[in-house]
Design a protein around this motif. Structure first.
Motif, mmCIF file in Angstrom:
data_model
loop_
_atom_site.group_PDB
_atom_site.id
_atom_site.type_symbol
_atom_site.label_atom_id
_atom_site.label_comp_id
_atom_site.label_asym_id
_atom_site.label_seq_id
_atom_site.Cartn_x
_atom_site.Cartn_y
_atom_site.Cartn_z
ATOM 1 N N HIS A 85 45.752 15.036 -50.022
ATOM 2 C CA HIS A 85 46.944 16.256 -49.982
ATOM 3 C C HIS A 85 46.544 17.229 -48.689
ATOM 4 N N ASP A 86 46.849 17.490 -47.810
ATOM 5 C CA ASP A 86 46.535 18.059 -46.959
ATOM 6 C C ASP A 86 47.318 19.323 -47.059
ATOM 7 N N GLN A 87 47.024 20.649 -47.557
ATOM 8 C CA GLN A 87 47.909 21.781 -47.720
ATOM 9 C C GLN A 87 46.277 22.731 -47.205
ATOM 10 N N ARG A 88 46.992 23.167 -46.219
ATOM 11 C CA ARG A 88 46.526 23.956 -44.664
ATOM 12 C C ARG A 88 47.684 25.767 -45.122
ATOM 13 N N ILE A 89 46.283 26.840 -44.304
ATOM 14 C CA ILE A 89 47.753 27.748 -44.016
ATOM 15 C C ILE A 89 47.011 28.373 -43.174
ATOM 16 N N GLU A 90 47.091 28.954 -41.787
ATOM 17 C CA GLU A 90 46.850 29.577 -41.039
ATOM 18 C C GLU A 90 47.234 30.963 -40.739
ATOM 19 N N ALA A 91 47.246 32.064 -40.540
ATOM 20 C CA ALA A 91 47.682 33.447 -40.803
ATOM 21 C C ALA A 91 47.023 34.068 -39.597
ATOM 22 N N PHE A 92 47.815 33.666 -37.678
ATOM 23 C CA PHE A 92 46.987 34.623 -37.093
ATOM 24 C C PHE A 92 47.901 36.081 -36.349
ATOM 25 N N ALA A 116 27.528 24.960 -52.548
ATOM 26 C CA ALA A 116 29.010 25.925 -53.372
ATOM 27 C C ALA A 116 30.155 26.829 -52.778
ATOM 28 N N PRO A 117 30.932 26.363 -52.221
ATOM 29 C CA PRO A 117 32.059 27.672 -51.205
ATOM 30 C C PRO A 117 32.432 27.912 -52.754
ATOM 31 N N THR A 118 32.873 29.505 -52.957
ATOM 32 C CA THR A 118 34.002 30.310 -53.450
ATOM 33 C C THR A 118 35.101 30.237 -53.289
ATOM 34 N N SER A 119 35.278 29.786 -51.746
ATOM 35 C CA SER A 119 36.397 29.565 -51.787
ATOM 36 C C SER A 119 37.249 28.674 -50.819
ATOM 37 N N LEU A 120 38.186 28.695 -49.950
ATOM 38 C CA LEU A 120 38.314 27.862 -49.318
ATOM 39 C C LEU A 120 38.893 28.420 -47.538
ATOM 40 N N VAL A 121 38.721 29.998 -47.584
ATOM 41 C CA VAL A 121 39.339 31.002 -46.897
ATOM 42 C C VAL A 121 38.050 30.637 -45.847
ATOM 43 N N SER A 122 38.669 30.556 -45.174
ATOM 44 C CA SER A 122 37.074 31.770 -43.366
ATOM 45 C C SER A 122 38.558 32.033 -42.567
ATOM 46 N N ALA A 123 37.186 34.079 -41.460
ATOM 47 C CA ALA A 123 37.877 34.294 -40.693
ATOM 48 C C ALA A 123 37.690 34.603 -39.157
ATOM 49 N N GLY A 179 42.724 38.752 -35.053
ATOM 50 C CA GLY A 179 42.405 37.203 -35.165
ATOM 51 C C GLY A 179 43.057 36.005 -36.148
ATOM 52 N N MET A 180 41.935 35.694 -37.185
ATOM 53 C CA MET A 180 42.949 34.472 -37.701
ATOM 54 C C MET A 180 42.182 34.338 -39.407
ATOM 55 N N ILE A 181 42.666 34.059 -39.894
ATOM 56 C CA ILE A 181 42.260 33.526 -41.347
ATOM 57 C C ILE A 181 42.857 32.009 -41.930
ATOM 58 N N GLN A 182 41.986 31.361 -42.515
ATOM 59 C CA GLN A 182 42.932 29.876 -42.699
ATOM 60 C C GLN A 182 42.269 29.521 -43.952
ATOM 61 N N VAL A 183 43.160 29.171 -45.231
ATOM 62 C CA VAL A 183 42.564 28.192 -45.724
ATOM 63 C C VAL A 183 42.330 26.667 -45.176
ATOM 64 N N ALA A 184 41.096 26.311 -45.406
ATOM 65 C CA ALA A 184 40.600 24.714 -45.495
ATOM 66 C C ALA A 184 41.110 24.228 -46.649
ATOM 67 N N ASN A 185 41.386 22.289 -46.248
ATOM 68 C CA ASN A 185 41.239 21.653 -47.899
ATOM 69 C C ASN A 185 40.701 22.333 -48.673
#
Lengths: 337, 337, 337, 337
Positions: free
Chosen positions: B237-244, C255-262, B248-254
């Motif tokens: 599953h490839d499910q990522r979000i990038e808010a720019f 162990a991460p608590t989140s998939l989010v990075s900034a 700056g930018m906040i991302q959700v990784a897989n």
């Protein structure tokens, strides 16, 4: 702008050539003399970068045409070459270690100290931009009091057996860089505890050396240094630092060779192996340590590692060797004679 | 503590069973009725989690023994089931989409709005903890004004060809989640531009669907949304979000399946593939969306997606489908009737 | 399907409640009795998960209504409770450590061994899915011969001073998990070398304990284990493993608590802190160790850690304590009586 | 070894100086002439790197003392300078774009083609080691058929308003690099769809340009290219590539400025911002593209981008501009006249 600092290079092996390249690339210095008893080496360096050639280091040091020397010859020659530079009043930069025998180092120490002639040691890792940044951030208080310092230093492959035989052993040859880095962060080290074993390198086995080791050092404040060493690493140079303190941790990761990663059904985010070769891994550090030495030669404020830094690293190496051999914790006294 | 909310579940396929499990695990609700024309499905859910069984959704909705219903039956049944719930005055949670035909959605819209009966839509991704965290941080101003929003949504494998045939196409079936997420961040979307192609899925080829698509949406403010879709992904599953944004930018990784990585002579830091299955990837989101719906049923403040959210996502999907077919940018008006 | 294994739980503190929850969630077992001299604790667990209540562990063990017991009471009670279980012929799962006094452990050892009654130890980390995966991959030969094993174990915050006082010290209380993990990978450990210091925890200072420690263990093969411990960590639970061998390295990250990075002008790829709480970090491990114990009780093949595993970890802890106090390497003999 | 290729440099602005430095550093070439109507610029470059100085590009090209020219002057001069080089039979390397007007490009095209004089275009990104590695791995079939190609290109900060005015707009000035990269991976591009908006850059607002854009390009095979552009990025240069195919994905991450990361109670694994400056980000690429041009000049096999590559990128930019203005998909024909 002041005239270039004239540098005499002694030794034209692998590391000597790195210094030659850095001298040539820095407009504030000039490669004026090159000495190597194996005079062909000196000639080939001169052909590429210029400079007079001699097979006699003594002639170079006392030529009156060098403002400073860089000693990149084999370890057993270091003490005499430094001593000679001090006699000539010529500042010297010397590759680590000063010598494998602390008695010879101590015999030279007073002469260097009383002469006032600058002597710098080639602990290049202090000048790696990332290692230096971590130390600066620790000094600036970013993680509060430093409590634990962990070094992982694994070389890609063991040196040739002939080199192992004369190397002084893993602690004096390889860990010595980590010992200097430990003191760079924590000057008040008081006690060394080391374990070494031999598992894979035939050269180490034949010459009674270890091919891996773990060293723990206690500082007077209670901070603990851990150094994990191996003479091989299948995935390239493994060189990491972790500084852990009251408020957090600052780490240096391995140097990638690429920004590329691949994700397939087999694995995700896989990257190419790390750099294989220390000269490449520490290229910036070699250039920066030279620039710092030039400041020292010019009488400017300089953070070049000193003769006493070289001696302290050797004392730590000796202590680790004894600890590993005898199975006891070994106290060290790094400040006094 | 108030008595449990009695829930009637309609539909006991894959997603119905997820809701059943979440209802059973939540002490504030109770699975009281289960309806499925394929009554064996309802019986097997009841055997595991309890609840009365019927093959008639109508009987369930009008039983007088359910405080709310969860509609997890096939899409063509949704409109009638919602309508019936409104008639019965029973709050309904309905899986996306409301219907594939906007005319049928619009025909129901006024009835829902004027009834005052709460109707919630199953846009579970809003409740994924990481996606929700990004939106909260964007709303809190962490990156200033939001300028670009990029979604990568690639499913591990295409659905069966029979499903593709009745799915309404990739935009109404798959991208619809991304459309809702786009509106979740940027409510003022005004223009849709989409390109779809077919490269690998035989089902898509046979039924005239795309198996991948890229959609660009413009908001009134000028912010741009990009959605990259594929019906397959070799690495899970490839499910990522990038808010720019401005700052700056906040991302959700897989979502990793493991904390393990391996480094060898072949590659370094390689990790096992991502999760394969959307029910696993979004397990927490399904539980959280149910909890939010329960708040809605209890008359508490709730952020459950509404009927109009479901309609807006369908309007965007319709616009994307038309844009991809006609090669023009398609304006959308998401607020008015 | 066989009837559920009836389990008696002794002790209803923090860890006892974790076991109660896992027993309740596993349909193959049943929480039949709960004992705690502080009977209110037992009652509250029973109210949530069912089970008869007593203040007498003896009554529970000898009730004839339990097929196995889980001992989650304070350490000083473990030896007597295991002994009693052996007398009753009831398999026992006991939290680590067996006891702080190796003499008491040795005194019980023969009785356990000759009884044939299964006794399992609560070394939950063996059951962490990532740690278990690393070990399985090492066993499968992925990195060739294992040469170095590095554990970083840093707890988020020190325990209360009262707990420190009776804990047996950092090695017997905290490092004991790492000692067991070390043996899990490398059974042939022969020599322990440890350094401990006290820098930040007042409880450790008052009760003569260390608040951080580094332990090095040598295996007969020459493989080296390094364990870095701290009683605090500003960024959450720091629990990492690095297995290094001939052909590469396998690591377990935090162990991460989140998939989010900034990413901002201040820093990039910054992620939220790690999990704070060991019960959360090891939730899956607690469930898995229980399932493994149930297999043991049923007479199925099981990899539950044994009484002798518990003894071996304590021997390593004792050796580390002595090494840290005396400044010498301490040999250990883990196999013989 | 053959004698050095004598290079004439036209233009001594920022990019001209980069080429001058790379020419000086490469022993196989020599900086023989430097032309700039602003002759002071030429003189300062000559002072540093050598070479005759003139204010007349014509004089340089026809001097008979240059084996090749590098055109780094403003865009409006490119067509005449290439034309003149062709007249003189001197191979030319020209910075992108050839011109902002496709009619002028087409007018020159036949002359270049029939002359046989090598003309190379400065699409440096093809020579970035990581981008080149991804393409090589895609070509080698590592991820099977290429299905999706995603570029993220965000510059640290907008150019000056005066530059925006004459830049030809974001597509011809900035995205043109991504257009060339798209063709580098997928030569059969057939249809362009672009959306541009203006949100933050006053220069763009004043001169009717976009400050961000998303472009989608379809290839004849069905593969889809997505390009996300922004004229600013708070965290440094954002330059990523994602090649997605049948068997997986290969990505290029942003270039870190450091190997250091920090973990505190606020966040973990935070790293310093990325590189700010494109000349630094692409330093290796500039050197490599020059080396490739030298091969072309010497008549050796060379992969230098051609005049037609420059034309194709401009056609894509024109199509994107039109698509963004008119809201339609725009077909492109990149091969024929």
């Amino acid at each position: 702008m002041s005239s270039p600092v004239r540098i005499g290079l002694i030794g034209t092996g692998r590391i000597g050539r790195v210094h030659a390249g850095n001298i040539a690339a820095d407009p504030s210095v000039e490669l004026s003399w090159i000495a190597d008893p194996f005079v062909e080496g000196a000639r080939s360096v001169s052909a590429r970068f210029g400079g007079k050639v001699t097979e006699s280091p003594e002639e170079l040091t006392h030529s009156g045409e060098v403002d400073a020397i860089v000693i990149a010859s084999p370890t057993p020659t270091h003490v005499d070459l430094i001593s000679s530079a001090v006699d000539a009043g010529v500042p010297a930069f010397c590759e680590k270690p000063i010598d494998l025998d602390i008695a010879r180092v101590d015999a030279l120490r007073e002469k260097v100290a009383s002469s006032g002639v600058p002597v710098a040691l080639g602990f290049n890792r202090r000048f790696d931009p990332d290692f230096a940044a971590v130390r600066a951030r620790v000094e600036a208080g970013e993680i509060g009091r430093l409590e634990q310092l962990c070094f992982t230093s694994r070389d890609p492959a063991p040196p040739p057996a002939d080199y192992v035989r004369v190397s002084g052993g893993i602690f004096r040859d390889m860990t010595i860089h980590d010992f200097d880095m430990a003191r760079f962060f924590l000057p008040d080290l008081v006690e060394v505890s080391a374990v070494g074993t031999q598992m894979f390198d035939d050269g180490a086995r034949r010459h009674g050396d270890f091919d891996m080791a773990v060293t723990t050092i206690r500082s007077a404040s209670g901070a603990l240094v851990t150094i994990v060493n191996s003479r091989h690493s299948a995935f390239g140079h493994d060189q990491r630092i972790e500084a852990f303190g009251e408020h957090g941790m600052i780490q240096v990761a391995n140097a990638p060779t690429s920004l590329v990663s691949a994700s397939t059904a087999a694995s995700v985010e896989a990257r190419p192996p790390y750099q294989e070769f220390f000269l490449e891994r520490y290229a910036k550090a070699y250039a920066a340590e030279l620039a710092e030495f030039v400041k020292l030669v010019r009488g400017e404020p300089s953070s070049s590692p000193t003769f006493d830094d070289g001696r302290a690293a050797l004392l730590l190496a000796d202590a680790a060797q004894r600890s590993a051999e005898e199975g006891t914790v070994v106290p060290v006294q790094l400040d006094a004679g």
